[in-house]
Design an enzyme around this catalytic site. Sequence first.
Site, PDB file in Angstrom:
ATOM      1  N   ARG A 175      -3.682 -10.111   5.134  1.00 51.07           N
ATOM      2  CA  ARG A 175      -4.087 -10.177   3.736  1.00 51.07           C
ATOM      3  C   ARG A 175      -2.960  -9.597   2.887  1.00 51.07           C
ATOM      4  NH1 ARG A 175      -6.633  -6.868  -0.045  1.00 51.07           N
ATOM      5  NH2 ARG A 175      -8.110  -7.944  -1.452  1.00 51.07           N
ATOM      6  N   LYS A 218       0.813  -1.207   0.000  1.00 53.56           N
ATOM      7  CA  LYS A 218       0.000   0.000   0.000  1.00 53.56           C
ATOM      8  C   LYS A 218       0.851   1.264   0.000  1.00 53.56           C
ATOM      9  CE  LYS A 218      -4.422  -1.770   1.498  1.00 53.56           C
ATOM     10  NZ  LYS A 218      -5.521  -1.711   2.472  1.00 53.56           N
TER      11      LYS A 218
END
Length: 304
Positions: free
Chosen positions: A272, A238
Amino acid sequence: MKSFLDTSSTQNADNALQLRCGRHLLDLSFPRVMGILNVTPDSFSDGGRHVALDDALRHAERMLAEGAAIIDVGGESTRPGAAPVSPQEELDRVAPVVEALVRELDALVSVDTSCPVVMREASELGAGMINDVRALERDGALQAAAGSGLPVCLMHRKGEPQDMQQAPAYSRPIEEEVAEYLAGRIADCEAAGLRRHRLLIDPGFGFGKSVEHNLRLLKYLQSLHALELPILVGMSRKSMIGKVLARPVEERLPGGLALAAMAVERGASILRVHDVAATVDAVNMAWAVLQEGCELPLNQEQDA
Protein backbone atom coordinates in the site's frame (compact mmCIF):
# COMPACT_ATOMS: atom_id res chain seq x y z
CA MET A 1 1.70 0.69 -17.36
CA LYS A 2 1.29 -3.07 -17.53
CA SER A 3 4.20 -4.89 -15.95
CA PHE A 4 5.92 -7.62 -17.91
CA LEU A 5 5.56 -9.67 -14.72
CA ASP A 6 1.78 -9.33 -14.79
CA THR A 7 0.72 -12.75 -16.03
CA SER A 8 -2.81 -12.53 -14.69
CA SER A 9 -4.35 -12.97 -18.14
CA THR A 10 -2.56 -16.23 -18.80
CA GLN A 11 -1.79 -17.65 -15.35
CA ASN A 12 -3.25 -21.09 -14.76
CA ALA A 13 -5.88 -20.70 -12.05
CA ASP A 14 -4.84 -24.02 -10.52
CA ASN A 15 -1.46 -22.66 -9.38
CA ALA A 16 -2.32 -19.00 -8.73
CA LEU A 17 -3.90 -17.38 -5.70
CA GLN A 18 -7.06 -15.78 -7.02
CA LEU A 19 -8.91 -13.43 -4.66
CA ARG A 20 -12.52 -12.68 -5.61
CA CYS A 21 -13.13 -8.95 -4.98
CA GLY A 22 -16.70 -8.28 -6.03
CA ARG A 23 -16.75 -8.44 -9.82
CA HIS A 24 -12.94 -8.32 -9.99
CA LEU A 25 -10.57 -11.27 -9.68
CA LEU A 26 -7.24 -10.28 -8.13
CA ASP A 27 -4.27 -12.49 -8.96
CA LEU A 28 -1.94 -12.64 -5.96
CA SER A 29 0.49 -15.15 -7.41
CA PHE A 30 2.89 -12.18 -7.60
CA PRO A 31 3.05 -8.94 -5.55
CA ARG A 32 0.55 -6.18 -6.31
CA VAL A 33 0.59 -2.46 -5.58
CA MET A 34 -2.31 -0.70 -3.86
CA GLY A 35 -2.52 3.05 -4.47
CA ILE A 36 -3.52 5.28 -1.56
CA LEU A 37 -6.36 7.74 -2.14
CA ASN A 38 -7.04 9.75 1.01
CA VAL A 39 -10.16 11.90 0.83
CA THR A 40 -9.48 13.48 4.21
CA PRO A 41 -8.36 17.00 5.13
CA ASP A 42 -5.79 15.81 7.69
CA SER A 43 -3.89 12.69 6.54
CA PHE A 44 -0.20 12.89 7.44
CA SER A 45 1.18 13.00 3.88
CA ASP A 46 -1.48 14.14 1.44
CA GLY A 47 -4.32 15.50 3.56
CA GLY A 48 -6.64 17.80 1.64
CA ARG A 49 -5.14 17.18 -1.81
CA HIS A 50 -7.86 14.88 -3.11
CA VAL A 51 -10.96 15.99 -1.24
CA ALA A 52 -12.67 17.33 -4.40
CA LEU A 53 -14.25 14.50 -6.40
CA ASP A 54 -12.60 15.45 -9.69
CA ASP A 55 -9.16 15.66 -8.04
CA ALA A 56 -9.69 12.24 -6.47
CA LEU A 57 -10.72 10.71 -9.80
CA ARG A 58 -7.76 12.14 -11.70
CA HIS A 59 -5.32 10.96 -9.03
CA ALA A 60 -6.82 7.47 -9.08
CA GLU A 61 -6.65 7.43 -12.86
CA ARG A 62 -2.94 8.28 -12.70
CA MET A 63 -2.25 5.55 -10.17
CA LEU A 64 -4.07 2.96 -12.27
CA ALA A 65 -2.08 4.02 -15.35
CA GLU A 66 1.12 3.65 -13.31
CA GLY A 67 0.30 0.06 -12.43
CA ALA A 68 -1.83 0.09 -9.28
CA ALA A 69 -4.02 -3.01 -9.07
CA ILE A 70 -6.17 -1.58 -6.26
CA ILE A 71 -7.22 1.91 -5.18
CA ASP A 72 -7.59 2.22 -1.41
CA VAL A 73 -10.04 5.00 -0.47
CA GLY A 74 -9.94 6.38 3.06
CA GLY A 75 -12.23 8.94 4.65
CA GLU A 76 -10.88 8.90 8.21
CA SER A 77 -7.30 9.84 9.03
CA THR A 78 -5.59 7.28 11.26
CA ARG A 79 -2.30 9.14 11.60
CA PRO A 80 -0.95 9.47 15.16
CA GLY A 81 -3.00 12.03 17.03
CA ALA A 82 -5.88 12.09 14.54
CA ALA A 83 -9.35 12.86 15.86
CA PRO A 84 -12.22 10.46 15.08
CA VAL A 85 -14.92 11.41 12.58
CA SER A 86 -18.61 10.56 12.66
CA PRO A 87 -19.94 7.73 10.47
CA GLN A 88 -21.97 10.21 8.42
CA GLU A 89 -18.99 12.49 7.80
CA GLU A 90 -16.84 9.54 6.72
CA LEU A 91 -19.60 8.23 4.48
CA ASP A 92 -20.08 11.66 2.88
CA ARG A 93 -16.39 11.73 2.00
CA VAL A 94 -16.07 8.16 0.77
CA ALA A 95 -19.33 7.19 -0.96
CA PRO A 96 -19.19 9.62 -3.93
CA VAL A 97 -15.57 8.67 -4.64
CA VAL A 98 -16.21 4.92 -4.51
CA GLU A 99 -19.23 5.27 -6.78
CA ALA A 100 -17.32 7.37 -9.31
CA LEU A 101 -14.23 5.12 -9.32
CA VAL A 102 -16.36 2.06 -10.00
CA ARG A 103 -18.57 3.74 -12.58
CA GLU A 104 -16.02 5.80 -14.51
CA LEU A 105 -12.78 3.83 -14.11
CA ASP A 106 -14.01 0.29 -13.41
CA ALA A 107 -11.40 0.24 -10.65
CA LEU A 108 -10.95 -2.42 -8.01
CA VAL A 109 -11.67 -0.26 -4.96
CA SER A 110 -10.68 -1.03 -1.41
CA VAL A 111 -12.31 1.00 1.35
CA ASP A 112 -10.07 1.90 4.28
CA THR A 113 -12.65 2.00 7.07
CA SER A 114 -13.58 0.63 10.48
CA CYS A 115 -17.17 1.88 10.26
CA PRO A 116 -19.93 -0.71 9.64
CA VAL A 117 -22.14 1.87 7.92
CA VAL A 118 -19.36 2.75 5.45
CA MET A 119 -18.60 -0.94 4.86
CA ARG A 120 -22.19 -1.72 3.94
CA GLU A 121 -22.68 1.34 1.73
CA ALA A 122 -19.34 0.94 -0.05
CA SER A 123 -20.05 -2.72 -0.86
CA GLU A 124 -23.40 -1.73 -2.34
CA LEU A 125 -21.66 0.92 -4.46
CA GLY A 126 -19.29 -1.67 -5.94
CA ALA A 127 -16.23 -1.66 -3.69
CA GLY A 128 -14.26 -4.89 -3.91
CA MET A 129 -12.39 -5.01 -0.59
CA ILE A 130 -12.52 -3.76 3.01
CA ASN A 131 -9.28 -2.62 4.66
CA ASP A 132 -9.77 -2.15 8.40
CA VAL A 133 -7.00 -0.81 10.65
CA ARG A 134 -9.06 -1.95 13.66
CA ALA A 135 -9.44 -5.54 12.39
CA LEU A 136 -13.26 -5.45 12.62
CA GLU A 137 -13.26 -4.73 16.36
CA ARG A 138 -15.84 -1.94 16.26
CA ASP A 139 -19.39 -2.90 17.21
CA GLY A 140 -21.18 -4.29 14.16
CA ALA A 141 -18.09 -4.36 11.93
CA LEU A 142 -17.74 -8.16 11.89
CA GLN A 143 -21.37 -8.57 10.87
CA ALA A 144 -21.16 -5.83 8.24
CA ALA A 145 -18.02 -7.29 6.70
CA ALA A 146 -19.40 -10.83 6.72
CA GLY A 147 -22.59 -9.64 5.07
CA SER A 148 -20.73 -7.74 2.35
CA GLY A 149 -19.27 -10.86 0.77
CA LEU A 150 -16.00 -8.97 0.23
CA PRO A 151 -12.45 -9.88 1.26
CA VAL A 152 -11.22 -8.08 4.36
CA CYS A 153 -7.73 -7.04 5.46
CA LEU A 154 -7.24 -7.29 9.23
CA MET A 155 -4.55 -5.00 10.63
CA HIS A 156 -2.72 -5.17 13.95
CA ARG A 157 -2.52 -2.02 16.02
CA LYS A 158 -1.92 -1.15 19.66
CA GLY A 159 -4.11 1.67 20.92
CA GLU A 160 -6.08 4.27 18.98
CA PRO A 161 -4.70 7.05 16.75
CA GLN A 162 -4.97 9.53 19.62
CA ASP A 163 -2.53 7.61 21.85
CA MET A 164 -0.97 4.73 19.91
CA GLN A 165 2.49 6.31 19.59
CA GLN A 166 2.83 7.27 23.25
CA ALA A 167 5.63 4.91 24.36
CA PRO A 168 4.34 1.68 22.75
CA ALA A 169 5.69 -1.42 24.51
CA TYR A 170 5.55 -5.19 23.99
CA SER A 171 6.35 -7.93 26.50
CA ARG A 172 7.54 -10.42 23.86
CA PRO A 173 9.15 -10.15 20.42
CA ILE A 174 6.78 -7.98 18.43
CA GLU A 175 6.34 -10.44 15.58
CA GLU A 176 5.02 -13.01 18.08
CA GLU A 177 2.48 -10.61 19.60
CA VAL A 178 1.34 -9.43 16.17
CA ALA A 179 0.87 -13.01 14.97
CA GLU A 180 -1.02 -13.96 18.13
CA TYR A 181 -3.36 -10.99 17.81
CA LEU A 182 -4.06 -11.64 14.14
CA ALA A 183 -4.66 -15.34 14.78
CA GLY A 184 -7.29 -14.37 17.33
CA ARG A 185 -9.00 -11.97 14.96
CA ILE A 186 -8.98 -14.60 12.20
CA ALA A 187 -10.70 -17.04 14.56
CA ASP A 188 -13.31 -14.42 15.48
CA CYS A 189 -13.95 -13.72 11.80
CA GLU A 190 -14.44 -17.38 10.98
CA ALA A 191 -16.82 -17.75 13.92
CA ALA A 192 -18.86 -14.84 12.53
CA GLY A 193 -19.13 -16.47 9.10
CA LEU A 194 -16.25 -14.69 7.36
CA ARG A 195 -14.52 -17.57 5.62
CA ARG A 196 -10.75 -17.75 5.79
CA HIS A 197 -10.22 -17.49 2.04
CA ARG A 198 -11.67 -13.96 2.21
CA LEU A 199 -9.08 -12.69 4.71
CA LEU A 200 -5.77 -10.85 4.40
CA ILE A 201 -3.48 -9.64 7.19
CA ASP A 202 -1.48 -6.45 7.80
CA PRO A 203 1.13 -6.23 10.60
CA GLY A 204 0.35 -2.52 11.01
CA PHE A 205 3.64 -0.70 10.59
CA GLY A 206 3.49 2.56 12.55
CA PHE A 207 0.36 1.71 14.51
CA GLY A 208 1.47 1.52 18.13
CA LYS A 209 5.08 0.69 17.30
CA SER A 210 8.43 2.36 17.79
CA VAL A 211 11.03 2.60 15.02
CA GLU A 212 12.77 -0.43 16.49
CA HIS A 213 9.50 -2.37 16.55
CA ASN A 214 8.83 -1.53 12.91
CA LEU A 215 12.30 -2.54 11.77
CA ARG A 216 12.16 -5.85 13.62
CA LEU A 217 8.66 -6.54 12.29
CA LEU A 218 9.88 -6.17 8.72
CA LYS A 219 13.01 -8.22 9.42
CA TYR A 220 10.84 -11.12 10.62
CA LEU A 221 7.86 -10.56 8.34
CA GLN A 222 8.17 -14.11 7.02
CA SER A 223 7.07 -15.43 10.42
CA LEU A 224 3.53 -14.27 9.59
CA HIS A 225 3.37 -16.82 6.78
CA ALA A 226 2.47 -19.34 9.48
CA LEU A 227 -1.03 -17.79 9.38
CA GLU A 228 -1.28 -18.86 5.71
CA LEU A 229 -2.94 -15.66 4.49
CA PRO A 230 -1.84 -12.94 2.03
CA ILE A 231 0.14 -10.17 3.72
CA LEU A 232 -0.49 -6.48 3.03
CA VAL A 233 2.09 -3.94 4.17
CA GLY A 234 1.90 -0.17 4.41
CA MET A 235 5.18 1.67 5.05
CA SER A 236 4.99 4.41 2.42
CA ARG A 237 6.34 7.79 3.64
CA LYS A 238 5.95 6.76 7.29
CA SER A 239 7.88 8.23 10.19
CA MET A 240 10.04 5.11 10.53
CA ILE A 241 11.74 6.23 7.30
CA GLY A 242 11.99 9.82 8.46
CA LYS A 243 13.53 8.89 11.79
CA VAL A 244 16.09 6.45 10.37
CA LEU A 245 17.15 8.68 7.46
CA ALA A 246 16.34 12.12 8.92
CA ARG A 247 14.10 12.92 5.95
CA PRO A 248 10.87 14.96 5.81
CA VAL A 249 7.77 13.37 4.32
CA GLU A 250 8.45 14.64 0.80
CA GLU A 251 11.94 13.05 0.74
CA ARG A 252 11.10 9.52 1.91
CA LEU A 253 10.59 7.78 -1.44
CA PRO A 254 14.07 6.16 -1.70
CA GLY A 255 13.75 4.73 1.79
CA GLY A 256 10.25 3.54 1.01
CA LEU A 257 11.41 1.76 -2.13
CA ALA A 258 14.08 -0.08 -0.13
CA LEU A 259 11.43 -1.21 2.35
CA ALA A 260 9.09 -2.27 -0.48
CA ALA A 261 11.77 -4.45 -2.07
CA MET A 262 12.55 -6.03 1.29
CA ALA A 263 8.86 -6.69 1.91
CA VAL A 264 8.58 -8.46 -1.46
CA GLU A 265 11.62 -10.57 -0.62
CA ARG A 266 9.89 -11.55 2.63
CA GLY A 267 6.68 -12.56 0.89
CA ALA A 268 4.35 -9.53 1.00
CA SER A 269 1.44 -9.90 -1.42
CA ILE A 270 0.18 -6.28 -1.50
CA LEU A 271 2.09 -3.04 -0.94
CA ARG A 272 0.00 0.00 0.00
CA VAL A 273 1.80 3.12 -1.26
CA HIS A 274 1.54 6.76 -2.28
CA ASP A 275 4.16 6.63 -5.08
CA VAL A 276 2.81 3.98 -7.43
CA ALA A 277 5.05 4.15 -10.52
CA ALA A 278 8.35 3.98 -8.64
CA THR A 279 7.08 1.24 -6.34
CA VAL A 280 5.81 -0.87 -9.24
CA ASP A 281 9.32 -0.76 -10.72
CA ALA A 282 10.92 -1.68 -7.38
CA VAL A 283 8.46 -4.52 -6.81
CA ASN A 284 8.90 -5.91 -10.31
CA MET A 285 12.68 -5.77 -10.06
CA ALA A 286 12.68 -7.52 -6.70
CA TRP A 287 10.25 -10.14 -8.02
CA ALA A 288 12.40 -10.75 -11.10
CA VAL A 289 15.37 -11.53 -8.85
CA LEU A 290 13.29 -13.88 -6.72
CA GLN A 291 12.10 -15.69 -9.84
CA GLU A 292 15.70 -15.95 -11.13
CA GLY A 293 14.88 -14.37 -14.45
CA CYS A 294 11.73 -13.67 -16.37
CA GLU A 295 10.55 -12.87 -19.87
CA LEU A 296 11.67 -9.38 -20.87
CA PRO A 297 9.20 -6.73 -22.06
CA LEU A 298 8.58 -6.93 -25.78
CA ASN A 299 10.01 -3.50 -26.54
CA GLN A 300 12.78 -3.36 -23.98
CA GLU A 301 16.11 -2.29 -25.42
CA GLN A 302 18.97 -4.68 -24.77
CA ASP A 303 22.23 -3.49 -23.27
CA ALA A 304 24.92 -3.03 -25.87
